[in-house]
Write an enzyme that holds these catalytic residues in place. Structure first.
Site, mmCIF file in Angstrom:
data_model
loop_
_atom_site.group_PDB
_atom_site.id
_atom_site.type_symbol
_atom_site.label_atom_id
_atom_site.label_comp_id
_atom_site.label_asym_id
_atom_site.label_seq_id
_atom_site.Cartn_x
_atom_site.Cartn_y
_atom_site.Cartn_z
ATOM 1 N N ARG A 90 0.443 -1.113 -0.772
ATOM 2 C CA ARG A 90 0.110 -0.789 0.084
ATOM 3 C C ARG A 90 0.856 1.027 -0.164
ATOM 4 O O ARG A 90 1.961 0.964 0.075
ATOM 5 C CB ARG A 90 -0.564 -0.252 0.919
ATOM 6 C CG ARG A 90 -0.383 -0.100 2.584
ATOM 7 C CD ARG A 90 -0.912 0.393 3.603
ATOM 8 N NE ARG A 90 -0.375 1.030 5.090
ATOM 9 C CZ ARG A 90 0.929 1.428 5.653
ATOM 10 N NH1 ARG A 90 0.723 2.185 4.690
ATOM 11 N NH2 ARG A 90 1.201 0.793 6.429
ATOM 12 N N GLY A 92 1.848 4.676 2.042
ATOM 13 C CA GLY A 92 1.842 5.222 2.795
ATOM 14 C C GLY A 92 3.105 4.661 3.583
ATOM 15 O O GLY A 92 4.019 4.176 3.460
ATOM 16 N N ASP A 93 2.990 5.526 5.085
ATOM 17 C CA ASP A 93 4.442 4.958 5.705
ATOM 18 C C ASP A 93 3.740 3.829 6.712
ATOM 19 O O ASP A 93 3.056 2.897 6.239
ATOM 20 C CB ASP A 93 5.344 6.229 6.574
ATOM 21 C CG ASP A 93 6.558 6.075 6.889
ATOM 22 O OD1 ASP A 93 6.791 5.129 8.179
ATOM 23 O OD2 ASP A 93 7.503 6.666 6.454
ATOM 24 N N ALA A 163 -6.302 6.132 10.198
ATOM 25 C CA ALA A 163 -4.985 5.892 8.936
ATOM 26 C C ALA A 163 -5.507 5.614 7.870
ATOM 27 O O ALA A 163 -6.658 4.534 7.908
ATOM 28 C CB ALA A 163 -3.503 5.344 9.492
ATOM 29 N N MET A 164 -4.654 6.271 6.572
ATOM 30 C CA MET A 164 -5.175 5.523 5.358
ATOM 31 C C MET A 164 -4.112 5.166 4.445
ATOM 32 O O MET A 164 -2.996 5.870 4.626
ATOM 33 C CB MET A 164 -6.088 6.913 4.473
ATOM 34 C CG MET A 164 -7.491 6.420 5.530
ATOM 35 S SD MET A 164 -8.612 8.404 4.147
ATOM 36 C CE MET A 164 -10.220 8.829 5.713
ATOM 37 N N GLY A 165 -4.003 3.949 3.624
ATOM 38 C CA GLY A 165 -3.337 3.850 2.963
ATOM 39 C C GLY A 165 -3.474 2.824 1.612
ATOM 40 O O GLY A 165 -5.177 2.049 2.498
ATOM 41 N N GLY A 176 -6.610 0.498 2.509
ATOM 42 C CA GLY A 176 -8.067 1.275 3.247
ATOM 43 C C GLY A 176 -7.697 2.058 4.506
ATOM 44 O O GLY A 176 -6.820 2.665 4.098
ATOM 45 N N ALA A 178 -7.658 2.602 8.942
ATOM 46 C CA ALA A 178 -7.877 2.280 10.530
ATOM 47 C C ALA A 178 -8.121 3.226 11.257
ATOM 48 O O ALA A 178 -7.746 3.963 10.918
ATOM 49 C CB ALA A 178 -6.698 1.161 10.190
ATOM 50 N N CYS A 194 2.538 7.123 10.613
ATOM 51 C CA CYS A 194 2.582 7.583 9.166
ATOM 52 C C CYS A 194 3.657 8.207 9.037
ATOM 53 O O CYS A 194 3.648 8.958 7.778
ATOM 54 C CB CYS A 194 1.304 8.202 9.100
ATOM 55 S SG CYS A 194 -0.440 7.848 9.216
#
Length: 237
Positions: A90, A92-93, A163-165, A176, A178, A194
């Site tokens: 995904r 993001g971090d 958070a999203m990724g 998706g 969290a 992140c």
């Protein structure tokens, strides 16, 4: 109106859920490929959209653009604490998934919506913002940062609650968001969430100061998905 198949996977380890998402993604990609090879045969691109809810055992996941330096705990310590770790595909971090958190995975064919990743992410944020509003929590966006925040414009008080990724292949998404409901926030002490320094993390329960029902929150979140994306949710077996 597009139908979305909803499945609550309950408690499931991260790797099993990841493999399941991958299988749904590959199934949709195969359908698209077949359609494009048989356009004269009248075959419809019958891809299926899925919304999956799951609650993972403790796990840190690192996105493909993430930095391992944002993990502040050793492998030995993670083993001692029963925390898994995965490099993922995904965006993001680094983030944490665990008990008390709703993880929503979406396998959506964006060719039925808008082929715009930025718009898709803003829609995901809107879903969470509407869900938080049911608890009188003012969820906000933060300029240049994906996800949903509280007090995002106030230095020293900004805290991330969702958070999203995502990953997108041939306009089909996976992964998706969290949303922290009653998550043990101490797990976030061992990462730079992140990759964003000097900002805290929060949960619905921490914000409202009382116990929050997970099932009620799931229903609110599912309803917000239906409203924002303009879809009909069908519970899949």
């Amino acid at each position: 109106m597009r139908n979305v198949l909803f499945r609550d996977l309950g408690k499931m380890d991260f790797q099993t859920a990841w493999q399941y998402q991958e299988s749904l993604l590959k199934e949709n990609i195969a359908i698209k490929s077949l359609h494009r090879q048989n356009t004269d045969a009248g075959l419809l691109a019958a891809t299926k959209d899925y919304l999956l809810f799951v609650e993972h055992p403790p796990v840190y996941t690192l996105g493909k653009s993430g930095h391992l330096s944002n993990l502040l705990i050793s492998e030995e310590e993670m083993n001692d604490r029963g925390i898994d770790f995965f490099h993922t595909n995904r965006g993001g971090d680094i983030t944490f998934h665990g008990p008390g958190q709703i993880v929503a995975y979406l396998i959506f064919d964006l060719e039925y919506y808008q082929t715009d990743i930025g718009k898709y992410l803003r829609n995901l944020e809107e879903v969470v913002i509407r869900t938080l509003a049911s608890y009188d929590i003012p969820g906000l966006r933060s300029a240049g940062e994906t996800g949903v925040w509280i007090d995002s414009g106030i230095e020293g008080r900004a805290r991330k609650i969702c958070a999203m990724g995502i990953r997108c292949s041939r306009w089909i998404t996976m992964h998706g968001l969290a949303l922290n409901v009653h998550t043990d926030l101490r797990y976030f002490d061992h990462i730079i969430p992140c990759g964003i320094e000097n900002k805290r993390v929060s949960s619905i329960e921490a914000e409202v100061g009382r116990p929050v029902d997970m099932e009620v929150t799931k229903e609110l979140l599912k309803s917000a998905f239906a409203d924002v994306f303009g879809v009909k949710m069908l519970t899949a077996g």
